[in-house]
Design an enzyme around this catalytic site. Sequence first.
Site, PDB file in Angstrom:
ATOM      1  N   HIS A   1      22.012  12.938  29.110  1.00 47.00           N
ATOM      2  CA  HIS A   1      23.470  13.053  28.955  1.00 47.00           C
ATOM      3  C   HIS A   1      24.124  11.675  29.113  1.00 47.00           C
ATOM      4  O   HIS A   1      25.057  11.323  28.387  1.00 47.00           O
ATOM      5  CB  HIS A   1      24.058  13.994  30.010  1.00 47.00           C
ATOM      6  CG  HIS A   1      23.352  15.316  30.106  1.00 47.00           C
ATOM      7  ND1 HIS A   1      22.672  15.715  31.221  1.00 47.00           N
ATOM      8  CD2 HIS A   1      23.211  16.312  29.195  1.00 47.00           C
ATOM      9  CE1 HIS A   1      22.152  16.919  31.018  1.00 47.00           C
ATOM     10  NE2 HIS A   1      22.455  17.306  29.784  1.00 47.00           N
TER      11      HIS A   1
ATOM     12  N   CYS B   1      17.032  33.894  22.346  1.00 49.77           N
ATOM     13  CA  CYS B   1      16.628  33.029  23.459  1.00 49.77           C
ATOM     14  C   CYS B   1      17.849  32.793  24.332  1.00 49.77           C
ATOM     15  O   CYS B   1      18.859  32.253  23.869  1.00 49.77           O
ATOM     16  CB  CYS B   1      16.066  31.701  22.966  1.00 49.77           C
ATOM     17  SG  CYS B   1      15.805  30.542  24.341  1.00 49.77           S
TER      18      CYS B   1
ATOM     19  N   LYS C   1      13.729  20.215  34.671  1.00 49.45           N
ATOM     20  CA  LYS C   1      13.646  20.472  36.105  1.00 49.45           C
ATOM     21  C   LYS C   1      12.268  21.014  36.467  1.00 49.45           C
ATOM     22  O   LYS C   1      11.697  20.629  37.467  1.00 49.45           O
ATOM     23  CB  LYS C   1      14.712  21.518  36.461  1.00 49.45           C
ATOM     24  CG  LYS C   1      15.760  21.001  37.425  1.00 49.45           C
ATOM     25  CD  LYS C   1      16.403  22.183  38.099  1.00 49.45           C
ATOM     26  CE  LYS C   1      17.904  22.058  38.153  1.00 49.45           C
ATOM     27  NZ  LYS C   1      18.590  23.304  38.369  1.00 49.45           N
TER      28      LYS C   1
ATOM     29  N   LYS D   1       9.710  15.836  27.533  1.00 48.69           N
ATOM     30  CA  LYS D   1      11.165  15.979  27.599  1.00 48.69           C
ATOM     31  C   LYS D   1      11.532  16.272  29.053  1.00 48.69           C
ATOM     32  O   LYS D   1      10.836  17.013  29.739  1.00 48.69           O
ATOM     33  CB  LYS D   1      11.614  17.119  26.682  1.00 48.69           C
ATOM     34  CG  LYS D   1      13.125  17.191  26.637  1.00 48.69           C
ATOM     35  CD  LYS D   1      13.688  18.015  25.510  1.00 48.69           C
ATOM     36  CE  LYS D   1      15.195  17.831  25.475  1.00 48.69           C
ATOM     37  NZ  LYS D   1      15.956  19.060  25.570  1.00 48.69           N
TER      38      LYS D   1
ATOM     39  N   HIS E   1      21.770  14.337  33.631  1.00 48.86           N
ATOM     40  CA  HIS E   1      20.589  13.478  33.761  1.00 48.86           C
ATOM     41  C   HIS E   1      20.659  12.343  32.746  1.00 48.86           C
ATOM     42  O   HIS E   1      21.662  12.178  32.034  1.00 48.86           O
ATOM     43  CB  HIS E   1      19.286  14.280  33.690  1.00 48.86           C
ATOM     44  CG  HIS E   1      19.021  14.966  32.375  1.00 48.86           C
ATOM     45  ND1 HIS E   1      18.972  14.313  31.173  1.00 48.86           N
ATOM     46  CD2 HIS E   1      18.776  16.274  32.096  1.00 48.86           C
ATOM     47  CE1 HIS E   1      18.701  15.163  30.209  1.00 48.86           C
ATOM     48  NE2 HIS E   1      18.596  16.377  30.741  1.00 48.86           N
TER      49      HIS E   1
ATOM     50  N   CYS F   1      18.852  28.992  24.722  1.00 50.45           N
ATOM     51  CA  CYS F   1      19.563  28.380  23.587  1.00 50.45           C
ATOM     52  C   CYS F   1      20.820  29.153  23.234  1.00 50.45           C
ATOM     53  O   CYS F   1      21.647  28.673  22.461  1.00 50.45           O
ATOM     54  CB  CYS F   1      18.696  28.360  22.342  1.00 50.45           C
ATOM     55  SG  CYS F   1      17.181  27.439  22.514  1.00 50.45           S
TER      56      CYS F   1
ATOM     57  N   HIS G   1      12.422  25.996  24.474  1.00 48.73           N
ATOM     58  CA  HIS G   1      12.132  26.367  25.863  1.00 48.73           C
ATOM     59  C   HIS G   1      10.723  26.889  26.095  1.00 48.73           C
ATOM     60  O   HIS G   1      10.338  27.123  27.242  1.00 48.73           O
ATOM     61  CB  HIS G   1      13.156  27.414  26.344  1.00 48.73           C
ATOM     62  CG  HIS G   1      14.553  26.875  26.405  1.00 48.73           C
ATOM     63  ND1 HIS G   1      15.418  26.927  25.330  1.00 48.73           N
ATOM     64  CD2 HIS G   1      15.218  26.243  27.394  1.00 48.73           C
ATOM     65  CE1 HIS G   1      16.555  26.350  25.669  1.00 48.73           C
ATOM     66  NE2 HIS G   1      16.464  25.925  26.903  1.00 48.73           N
TER      67      HIS G   1
ATOM     68  N   CYS H   1      10.206  30.312  21.712  1.00 47.65           N
ATOM     69  CA  CYS H   1      11.341  29.452  21.374  1.00 47.65           C
ATOM     70  C   CYS H   1      10.870  28.006  21.390  1.00 47.65           C
ATOM     71  O   CYS H   1      10.280  27.565  22.377  1.00 47.65           O
ATOM     72  CB  CYS H   1      12.463  29.649  22.391  1.00 47.65           C
ATOM     73  SG  CYS H   1      13.563  28.235  22.476  1.00 47.65           S
TER      74      CYS H   1
HETATM   75  N1  MSP Z   1      26.869  22.390  25.131  1.00 49.50           N
HETATM   76  C1  MSP Z   1      26.029  21.993  24.068  1.00 49.50           C
HETATM   77  C2  MSP Z   1      26.711  20.994  23.158  1.00 49.50           C
HETATM   78  C3  MSP Z   1      27.982  21.468  22.576  1.00 49.50           C
HETATM   79  S1  MSP Z   1      28.752  20.225  21.637  1.00 49.50           S
HETATM   80  C4  MSP Z   1      30.029  21.008  20.910  1.00 49.50           C
HETATM   81  C5  MSP Z   1      24.762  21.335  24.628  1.00 49.50           C
HETATM   82  N2  MSP Z   1      24.853  20.868  25.868  1.00 49.50           N
HETATM   83  S2  MSP Z   1      23.648  20.129  26.674  1.00 49.50           S
HETATM   84  O1  MSP Z   1      24.112  19.980  28.028  1.00 49.50           O
HETATM   85  O2  MSP Z   1      22.418  20.810  26.482  1.00 49.50           O
HETATM   86  O3  MSP Z   1      23.588  18.712  26.061  1.00 49.50           O
HETATM   87  C6  MSP Z   1      22.787  18.414  24.946  1.00 49.50           C
HETATM   88  C7  MSP Z   1      22.963  16.949  24.645  1.00 49.50           C
HETATM   89  O4  MSP Z   1      22.658  16.160  25.812  1.00 49.50           O
HETATM   90  C8  MSP Z   1      22.029  16.408  23.583  1.00 49.50           C
HETATM   91  O5  MSP Z   1      22.485  16.669  22.276  1.00 49.50           O
HETATM   92  C9  MSP Z   1      22.049  14.948  23.936  1.00 49.50           C
HETATM   93  O6  MSP Z   1      23.262  14.390  23.549  1.00 49.50           O
HETATM   94  C10 MSP Z   1      21.986  14.982  25.439  1.00 49.50           C
HETATM   95  N3  MSP Z   1      20.624  15.079  25.922  1.00 49.50           N
HETATM   96  C11 MSP Z   1      20.103  16.035  26.754  1.00 49.50           C
HETATM   97  N4  MSP Z   1      18.809  15.739  27.004  1.00 49.50           N
HETATM   98  C12 MSP Z   1      18.448  14.614  26.358  1.00 49.50           C
HETATM   99  C13 MSP Z   1      17.297  13.809  26.332  1.00 49.50           C
HETATM  100  N5  MSP Z   1      16.196  14.098  26.995  1.00 49.50           N
HETATM  101  N6  MSP Z   1      17.354  12.672  25.613  1.00 49.50           N
HETATM  102  C14 MSP Z   1      18.476  12.280  24.949  1.00 49.50           C
HETATM  103  N7  MSP Z   1      19.577  13.025  24.964  1.00 49.50           N
HETATM  104  C15 MSP Z   1      19.580  14.238  25.573  1.00 49.50           C
HETATM  105  O7  MSP Z   1      23.793  21.260  23.904  1.00 49.50           O
END
Ligand code: MSP
Length: 547
Positions: free
Chosen positions: A21, A126, A299, A296, A18, A129, A146, A143
Site C-alpha cells: 500500500h 470468494c 499475514k 506475495k 503494509h 475477493c 487467495h 481462487c
Molecule cells: N479496496 C480495493 C481497491 C478499490 S479501488 C477503487 C483493494 N484494496 S486493497 O487494500 O486490497 O489494496 C490493493 C492495492 O494495494 C493494490 O492494487 C496495490 O495498489 C496495493 N498493494 C497491495 N499489496 C501489494 C503488493 N504486495 N505489492 C504492490 N502493491 C500492493 O483492492
Amino acid sequence: MTPYYLTAPIYYVNAKPHLGHAYTTIVADTMTRFARLSGLDAMFITGTDEHGDKIVQAAAKAGRTPRELADEVSAAFRALWPELEAEPARFVRTSGPEHRAVVRAFLQKVHAAGDIYFGEYGGNYCYGCERFYTEKELENGLCPQHQVKPEYISEKNYFFRMSAYQDRLKRHILDNPGFISPERYRNEALSMLEGGVLDDLCISRPKTRLEWGIELPFDPDYVCYVWFDALLAYFTALGGPDSAEFERFWPESEHLVAKDILKPHAVFWPTMLMSAGLPLYRRLHVHGYWLSRAAKMSKSIGNVVPPLETARSLGLDAFRYFLLREMHFGSDADFSEEALTARYNADLANDLGNLFSRVLSMAARWCGGKVPAPEADTEAETDLKILASDSLADYQRFFADARFSDALEALWNLVRALNKYVDASAPWALAAAGDMERVNTVLYTLLECMRKTALHLRPVMPGKSALMLAQLGVPGGASGGAQTDSAQTSSSAGTRAGPPVGTLLGEVENFGLLPVGAPLAPASNLFPRVETDRSAAAKAKAGTRKD
Ligand code: MSP
C-alpha cells in the site's frame, strides 16, 4: 494551468497498511509532484474502502463492529501518508455520507439507462475477493488470489448489463494505445474481452446476508456490491459528477493500481462510465507486486513488511528512492533489507552523497564558499552539458511514462559522469597550478548540474532535494520550493500562484540558472554510509592484516 488528477486505490480496512500500500501511494505522490514540476495543476487522492463481507468478517473476528474497525484502520492509513511524505489532496471514506450520495446517484443513472436488471445467479464466490469466479478463472478449483476453495452461492440479485458494452470497450482500448499501460496489462485487459460474451456484473447483496453497505436507491432490501461502491470514490473525491471540480479534473484523470485489481479498473469501471454516459478516465497505470522472500506479502506467511519502520531505517527519502529505483514498473520486485542497504550505499552514499560532499568542500576551499563565476567552456564542459541534457531529457520522458527505474538510471548516468568529470578535471591540481579561471568554470559546471539533479529528484526525494538545493544556495531551496509543493497539494483549483522561476523541469539545456555569488554550504553529508555485515567483516579483516 492544465489540470492533472491521479487516483491511488482506496484500501480495504480489514488489515493494517503494509509495504504494498505504501508503494502505490508513494508512486502516486511522486507522479503528482512530477506533474507539478512540469507545470500542471496536479493532485492525487486515496482513501479507504470500508464496506462488504470482508470487513464484517474481520470486525467479528476482532470482537468489534464494522464501524469501529473501519474507524480505526482508516485512521491508521490516513496517519501513515504524511509520515511517508505522501500528500493526498483528499482522503475518501466510503462509509461517509458524501460518498453514499454519489454512489446512489450513479446507481440511479445506470438504472435509468436500463442497464440494471433483477435475476438469479449461482456461482463460485470468494469472500476474500468479494466476487464470483467463473470455472475458467479458478486455478485447480481455488481462487487464484487467495488459494482457497470458493463457496457456491445462489441467490436473487441485481445485475449490471456489462456485456452490452463489451465491443465498445474493446474498440476504445484498441483505439487508445495509452489507455492501459504497461502493454502487458493492456493485452491482459483485451484478452478479458475476447472469447465469448462478457458476464454481466452482480452489483448487489441482499441485506439478509450483508447489511454493512450502501442501500440501493431502487430496492431497500439490497446493498450495493463493493466495486460499484468503491470505484465511485474517484468521483466523491471531486465532489461528485456535477461539481465544477469534476468538470475540470475528470477529463485528465489517471488511475494507479496493482495488477490484482486490473479487471475492476479495466473492465467494470469503463463500462459503468459508458452506461452512465460519462467520459472514461484517460489512463490506467498498472504495477506488479512487491514480494517478500519471493512470496506475495501475507499475514499467514508472516512476510509482511511494515512500511514505517522500514522507511525510517535509512531515512524516508532513501526508502522512496529505493522503491522507485528497484521495481521496474509493471513487473514484480523482491523486497529485502539487504537490497535496500546495498542501493543506499552504492547510489546514494557513494555516487550522489560523495559528489555533493567533494564539490562543496572544494568550493569552500577555493571559491570562498560562494557560487563562482564561470569562464569559457572547454570541450570537457561542452561534452558534459550534452550528456547532462540528454540524461535529463531521458529522465523526464521515462518518468512521464511511469518508467521510474529507467528514469533514475538515466539520472544516475549524469551523477556518475559528474564524479568522473571531477576526477578528470582535477580541480586540486588546477588550484595548485594557480589556474583559478578553470577551477571556477569546473566548479560552476558541477554546481549547476547538481542543481538540476537535485531539482529532478524532488518528486522522489522531497526532503533531501530541498536540502540539496539549500546547500547549493538556490533561493528558497529548502523552504520556498517545498512550500510551493505542499501549498499546491491542498488543491483549490485555479487559485494558486505559479512556481518560482527555475523550479520547473524542462529547462534541460539552460546551464546558467544557478546565481553567481550565492552562498554555498561549507560541507555536505547527505547520505552517511552505513555499515553492512559484509563491509564490517571486510574492515575487521583488513584491520587484522594491518596488525
Ligand atoms: N479496496 C480495493 C481497491 C478499490 S479501488 C477503487 C483493494 N484494496 S486493497 O487494500 O486490497 O489494496 C490493493 C492495492 O494495494 C493494490 O492494487 C496495490 O495498489 C496495493 N498493494 C497491495 N499489496 C501489494 C503488493 N504486495 N505489492 C504492490 N502493491 C500492493 O483492492
